[in-house]
Enzyme design. Structure first.
Site, PDB file in Angstrom:
ATOM      1  N   LEU A   1       0.941  -1.344   0.077  1.00 13.95           N
ATOM      2  CA  LEU A   1      -0.028   0.091   0.093  1.00 13.95           C
ATOM      3  C   LEU A   1       0.999   1.174  -0.059  1.00 13.95           C
ATOM      4  CD1 LEU A   1      -2.860  -0.937   2.544  1.00 13.95           C
ATOM      5  CD2 LEU A   1      -3.006  -1.112   0.132  1.00 13.95           C
TER       6      LEU A   1
ATOM      7  N   ASP B   1      -5.746   1.507 -14.963  1.00 13.48           N
ATOM      8  CA  ASP B   1      -6.014   0.530 -15.981  1.00 13.48           C
ATOM      9  C   ASP B   1      -6.350  -0.771 -15.019  1.00 13.48           C
ATOM     10  OD1 ASP B   1      -5.507  -0.918 -18.526  1.00 13.48           O
ATOM     11  OD2 ASP B   1      -3.952  -2.020 -17.347  1.00 13.48           O
TER      12      ASP B   1
ATOM     13  N   GLU C   1     -11.186   1.904 -15.088  1.00 11.85           N
ATOM     14  CA  GLU C   1     -11.350   1.371 -16.240  1.00 11.85           C
ATOM     15  C   GLU C   1     -11.888  -0.103 -15.868  1.00 11.85           C
ATOM     16  OE1 GLU C   1      -9.077  -0.856 -20.106  1.00 11.85           O
ATOM     17  OE2 GLU C   1      -8.447  -1.160 -17.865  1.00 11.85           O
TER      18      GLU C   1
END
Length: 509
Positions: free
Chosen positions: A138, A160, A214
């Site tokens: 993270l 993406d 996306e």
């Protein structure tokens, strides 16, 4: 209004282009097209050029194959000075499996950044899958978000492969048909948490930054603010829209297009999430697939794009190309995207150098000379796209959430709708023109401000420019109606703007 670009293949020559060449040769073209956001692909360093930049090895390095970091910074500065926002593809869904260049086995183990065992490998992509439950992962990914904002002054990211992140099976070969599919044990809650953290960090650092998801699955809440219980993306792609266009153009004869279904596909979205529509992106241009213009015209593009060549296939393809792009933009939720060159109907596919094509760059470039040649028809498509984008900005089309369907007739292939005070009229019929087509409209006087059949757009010039239309008050059906009557040529789109209010009684002098 997003213009999607790949710096390496943006040049005309058969080679890898540079940031510097993009500044000098391509950026002025983007500016003249009227788009207000530049989306950069393949920025993060990736060992294999043909991956389109999606197999990242160094998350904090701008790809050196396009030039030094200073040139990328100058590109972004030049775009900013022209009034363009600049966002980049951010690949946090996976990492290249290479162990020489990438993070795999960085400390000698397979699980430092990634899941251990089979879950750590994305077999469809031959890449490594991050373990988002690890605090170190993270920290790595969140700091990467901030790095690009701080160091390169980017204005946001297109995340993406979000679908791959959200589900432990990566959503592969799965049809999401029920809300139950979004809330079962297949959901990777650690990945979902990371995406929310990333959006919070990005917007804390840059409140004006833009984030786009996306996601092909339709996971609800992705583009809902964190304060309202969502993941915090500003926008999500309406990925069903390009899929529908491909199905129509590829599998369905023109005369069988169902207008009601088309309207549903174009406007089917959750009202609490902002969406970005597009007819096609880089995905549809890859080798093995075809762009819309190539599906419509195919091999005739090579021999019949000269001005004055009256080829039926080309005429059909150009007419539908303009109509498809206009109706997609005019019905888009909150944004619209175009992949470089598609605005003028760039021929061929995208095929990066590889062993199968003898490492050729022939199809890894953009042939800008085609749109510059006054003897070819590509200029007409480019001019229409420019004026379409200008119209959307002038009338703040994407800021108007309300879209009202005025009229739809599937047999006649007519769709008419109202948005931002404008009337959009589409006749998709392959054969029928209508000389006196009547439909209800708000009373008043209208002026035609866009006509896809105009000669400057390569049309057949069947309508007088700047013509006016007056509504007539009609009682023939037993009730009062305000009707517009218009000549609607086959395969033509019109946009009418009201110039005054009021009505005229049918039959009165």
């Amino acid at each position: 209004l997003i213009y999607e670009v790949h710096v390496g293949m943006a040049q005309e020559e058969e080679k890898i282009g540079s940031y510097r060449e993009f500044i000098d040769k391509v950026l002025p073209r983007v500016i003249s097209c009227g788009y207000n956001t530049l989306q950069l692909m393949a920025v993060q360093e990736h060992p294999y050029y043909g991956s389109f930049g999606y197999q990242v090895s160094n998350f904090f390095a701008a790809s050196s194959r396009f030039g030094p970091p200073e040139d990328l910074k100058e590109l972004i500065d030049e775009a900013h000075s022209a009034g363009l926002a600049v966002i980049m593809d951010l690949i946090h869904s996976h990492s290249v499996s290479n162990e020489v260049e990438g993070l795999s086995c960085f400390d000698g183990t397979l699980y430092q950044f990634f899941h251990n065992g089979p879950r750590g490998r994305h077999h469809a992509w031959d890449s490594r899958c991050f373990d988002y439950a690890k605090p170190q992962v993270l920290h790595f990914l969140l700091s990467n978000c901030r790095f690009w904002l701080d160091e390169y002054k980017l204005d946001g990211f297109r995340f993406d492969g979000v679908t791959s992140m959200l589900y432990t099976d990566h959503g592969l070969e799965k049809a999401f048909t029920s809300y139950d599919d979004y809330f079962d044990d297949n959901v990777d809650e650690d990945a979902l948490t990371y995406l929310a953290l990333a959006n919070k960090l990005i917007h804390d650092v840059r409140p004006d930054a833009v984030t786009i998801a996306e996601d092909i699955s339709g996971m609800p809440g992705l583009a809902v603010p964190i304060s309202s219980g969502g993941v915090g993306f500003d926008y999500r792609f309406a990925m069903g829209v390009p899929d529908n266009w491909i199905r129509l153009v590829k599998d369905t004869p023109d005369e069988e297009w169902q207008m009601g279904h088309l309207w549903y596909e174009l406007t089917n979205r959750r009202r609490d999430e902002k969406t970005i529509s597009y007819t096609e992106s880089h995905d549809q241009a890859l080798v093995g697939d075809k762009t819309i213009i190539f599906r419509l015209i195919d091999a005739d593009m090579y021999d019949h794009m000269q001005v004055g060549d009256d080829n039926h296939t080309v005429a059909r393809g150009m007419a539908l190309h303009k109509m498809i792009r206009l109706i997609t933009l005019a019905t888009a939720g909150n944004g619209y995207l175009n992949f470089m060159g598609n605005e003028f109907g760039h021929p061929d596919w995208v095929d990066f150098p590889r062993e199968g094509n003898n490492w050729s760059y022939r199809y890894a470039r953009r042939q800008w000379h085609l749109v510059d040649d006054e003897n070819l028809k590509y200029q007409f498509l480019a001019r229409f796209d420019r004026d379409m984008i200008s119209l959307s900005k002038d009338h703040r089309l994407l800021e108007s959430a309300k879209i009202r369907l005025v009229y739809e007739h599937s047999d006649n292939k007519i769709i008419i709708f109202e948005r931002s005070g404008l009337l959009f009229i589409f006749n998709f019929h392959p054969e029928r023109s209508y000389s006196d087509y009547r439909f209800e409209a708000p009373p008043g006087k209208y002026r035609m401000i866009l006509n896809s059949d105009a000669p400057e757009y390569g049309g057949h010039n069947r309508l007088h420019p700047n013509q006016y239309h007056l509504t007539l008050f009609d009682t023939s059906m037993g009730k009062g109606r305000n009707l517009l009557s218009a000549y609607l040529p086959t395969r033509t789109a019109l946009v009418l703007q009201p110039v005054s209010s009021g009505c005229n009684n049918l039959g009165q002098t």
